[in-house]
Design an enzyme around this catalytic site. Structure first.
Site, mmCIF file in Angstrom:
data_model
loop_
_atom_site.group_PDB
_atom_site.id
_atom_site.type_symbol
_atom_site.label_atom_id
_atom_site.label_comp_id
_atom_site.label_asym_id
_atom_site.label_seq_id
_atom_site.Cartn_x
_atom_site.Cartn_y
_atom_site.Cartn_z
ATOM 1 C CE LYS A 111 -61.122 78.170 22.466
ATOM 2 N NZ LYS A 111 -59.851 78.462 21.819
ATOM 3 C CE LYS A 194 -59.466 73.623 28.063
ATOM 4 N NZ LYS A 194 -58.804 73.737 26.812
ATOM 5 C CE LYS A 197 -52.889 79.472 27.122
ATOM 6 N NZ LYS A 197 -53.559 79.212 25.877
#
Ligand code: TYM
Length: 330
Positions: A111, A194, A197
């Site tokens: 991140k 993956k 969102k």
């Protein structure tokens, strides 16, 4: 009775990955354990959020928990920032966490990569997550596979503190479904990543996507070479991922699906998959609509916060006392 805790960040629209990897399991735990399900808004603000979106998504996730089948009379549904013990315990835990162990967190590395500035909150994110879990004397934590490392850190912190100060925290166990049962649902456009969102819109199915959008996204999902529908993560990662989604939404086993579609090609399989996903999400979307009436979810969350706070305060005080913090006279 066993205690279960889990949380979901209001950092984007909830996806089928969140549902199949985690929320579906929240629903089944509620009848066998005392459950706490939390919308972790303080985690979401570790990266910049638009305030209006954050506000809307926080309420929406709580609505989707309930629309998915969580009964707020049985399980406690609440917002993290409504129970200040989470932030407080996080600080107390931070003082027992090493910078080295936080640097090793792969999610932090991912991140923070490429960002010009990274908040201190993003770095200490896993400690707040440990606080969430440890505050409820949690036995089990249903999560997707991507949270495994954070759960290991939570266990390490609990064990370290218990060793230093005597028994304070229960050491929780993760509950992670295997990959072929939803532990890691992959992106529709790149089966090596993956389903996320915040991902590119075509890569994930949002729980509130309309039937026509769902059908379009599944039709456009990448496939592997050949035309045989077969579960083989190495050779056919894209089709295997779609088969897992089909299996979890329909209840059919991977073998049954392979038998049914093995020879019929990808087109028929994808068309039926769209129907199966749409009929899984339709009842959830219908119940969600009923919960959009003003004040309904707010009332559920107010009661949830009250219940959560009672439990959290006991555990927080237990640790405060062990640390030698003087209690405030009432
Ligand atoms: P979050 O908000 O990213 O995701 C919520 C849950 O969904 C799971 N999940 C997936 N499972 C399978 N396939 C996927 N593609 C997929 N994407 C997400 C996640 O593993 C998670 O279980 N750090 C947590 C939130 C959190 C938390 C906690 C969880 C904060 N405190 C305490 C458990 C206990 C997170 O970012 O989840």
């Amino acid at each position: 009775m066993k205690r279960v805790f889990s949380g979901v960040q209001p950092s984007g629209e909830l996806t089928l990955g969140n549902y199949l990897g985690a929320i579906r399991n929240f629903v089944s735990f509620q009848h066998e354990a005392e459950c706490f399900f939390c919308v972790v808004d303080l985690h979401a603000i570790t990266v910049p959020q638009d305030p209006e979106d954050l506000y809307r998504r926080t309420l929406d996730i709580a609505r989707l928990f309930i629309a998915s089948g969580i009964d707020p009379d049985i399980a406690t549904v609440f917002v993290q920032s409504h129970v200040s013990a989470h932030a407080e315990l996080s600080w107390l835990l931070e003082c027992n966490t090493y910078i080295g162990e936080l640097r090793r967190m792969t999610q932090f590395k991912e991140k923070s990569e490429g960002r010009e500035t990274v908040s201190a909150g993003l770095f200490t994110y896993p400690v707040l997550m440990a606080a969430d879990i440890l505050l409820y004397d949690t036995d089990e934590v249903p999560v997707g596979e991507d949270q495994k490392q954070h759960l290991e850190l939570t266990r390490d912190l609990a064990q370290r503190i218990n060793q230093r100060f005597g028994p304070v925290f229960k050491v929780p166990e993760p509950y992670i479904p295997p990959k072929d049962s939803g532990g890691r649902i992959m992106s529709l456009t790149d089966p090596t990543k993956k389903m996320a969102k915040s991902g590119d819109d075509r890569s994930s199915i949002a729980l509130l996507d309309s039937p026509s959008v769902i059908a379009k996204k599944i039709k456009g999902a990448v496939t592997d070479s050949g035309r045989e529908v077969r579960y083989d993560v190495e050779e056919k990662p894209a089709i295997s991922n779609l088969m897992v989604i089909y299996s979890l939404c329909s209840g059919d086993s991977l073998e049954t699906i392979a038998d049914r579609y093995g020879a019929s090609g990808y087109g028929k399989f994808k068309a039926d998959l769209a129907d199966v996903v749409i009929s899984t999400l339709e009842p959830i979307q219908k119940r969600y609509q009923e919960l959009t009436e003003p004040g309904v979810i707010e009332e559920i969350l107010a009661q949830g916060a009250q219940r959560a706070e009672r439990t959290a305060q006991v555990v927080l005080n237990r640790f405060r006392e062990k640390l030698g913090l003087v209690p405030r006279r009432s």
